[in-house]
Write a protein that holds these residues in place. Structure first.
Motif, PDB file in Angstrom:
ATOM      1  N   ASN A 175       1.109   3.908  -2.992  1.00  0.00           N
ATOM      2  CA  ASN A 175       0.707   5.426  -2.719  1.00  0.00           C
ATOM      3  C   ASN A 175       1.738   6.340  -3.321  1.00  0.00           C
TER       4      ASN A 175
ATOM      5  N   ARG B  54       1.858   6.354  -6.951  1.00  0.00           N
ATOM      6  CA  ARG B  54       0.783   7.397  -7.537  1.00  0.00           C
ATOM      7  C   ARG B  54       1.155   9.109  -7.330  1.00  0.00           C
ATOM      8  N   ARG B  55       1.856   9.109  -6.037  1.00  0.00           N
ATOM      9  CA  ARG B  55       2.310  10.471  -5.862  1.00  0.00           C
ATOM     10  C   ARG B  55       3.409  10.893  -7.055  1.00  0.00           C
TER      11      ARG B  55
ATOM     12  N   GLU C  19       0.564  -1.232  -0.072  1.00  0.00           N
ATOM     13  CA  GLU C  19       0.156  -0.066   0.135  1.00  0.00           C
ATOM     14  C   GLU C  19       0.708   1.269   0.182  1.00  0.00           C
TER      15      GLU C  19
END
Length: 215
Positions: free
Chosen positions: A102, A105-106, A98
């Protein structure tokens, strides 16, 4: 001569008590085995449910990873990102999936620093050149229609009048078809320089008209 087996009552009693105790122990062991079997069955059912949840979670993580990769490919182009990589067979223990997704994606959505000053200049020159060429073509057409009266100047005046729009259109076309995929979202703002370059031609044409009228 007949023989009679003599049974000692005390010994028989002891043997009975021993057999009863052993039977009780076996019954308790059977009950304990049934209890452990039921508990094992419950743990097995819970384990299967947990495995199904883990598989569903893993599928969700894979879908997220594929979505991030598609976003990365859309932004920078397939020739930059390449195919979606396969999972590594052995990896060192690190952050949770996870956290990694994350962070990925950032990073995909972070702005990319592209030098735009040179692109503004190139788009301005492009817009100016296209507007000048079309204006000169219109001027040649108007000269060829020398017998058409004043209407012939419309062929030269229209490109000059539309020079800012023509320059902007030329810059947009260049960005769309000639600019690398990963720079397009930033280069699109530089199309305004094409309009400015075309506007220079418009100013030249306006100055020429004023001079002609004044003299």
């Amino acid at each position: 001569m007949s023989t009679h087996q003599v049974v000692d009552p005390l010994a028989a009693r002891r043997a009975y008590k021993e057999l009863a105790a052993e039977a009780g122990r076996l019954l308790h062991a059977a009950d304990d085995a049934r209890r452990r079997l039921a508990e094992a069955e419950e743990r097995r059912t819970a384990t299967y449910a947990s495995v199904e949840q883990e598989w569903a979670h893993l599928d969700g993580l894979e879908e997220r990873a594929a979505g991030i990769w598609r976003e990365l490919t859309t932004r920078f182009g397939p020739h930059v990102t390449g195919p979606l990589p396969e999972p590594a067979d052995r990896i060192a223990r690190g952050p949770d999936a996870e956290v990694l997704l994350n962070d990925a994606r950032r990073r995909v959505r972070e702005p990319v620093d592209h030098p735009l000053a040179g692109r503004y200049a190139r788009m301005g020159v492009l817009g100016f050149a296209v507007a000048v060429i079309l204006t000169l073509v219109g001027l040649e057409v108007s000269m060829a229609l020398h017998g058409a009266g004043r209407v012939r100047w419309f062929a030269a005046g229209l490109p000059a009048l539309l020079a800012p729009w023509l320059g902007h259109l030329a810059a947009n076309g260049w960005i769309r078809y000639r600019t690398s995929h990963e720079e397009q979202e930033y280069a699109v703002d530089t199309a305004i320089a094409g309009a400015i370059g075309g506007g220079t031609v418009w100013l030249f044409a306006l100055t020429f008209i004023i001079i002609r009228v004044a003299t």
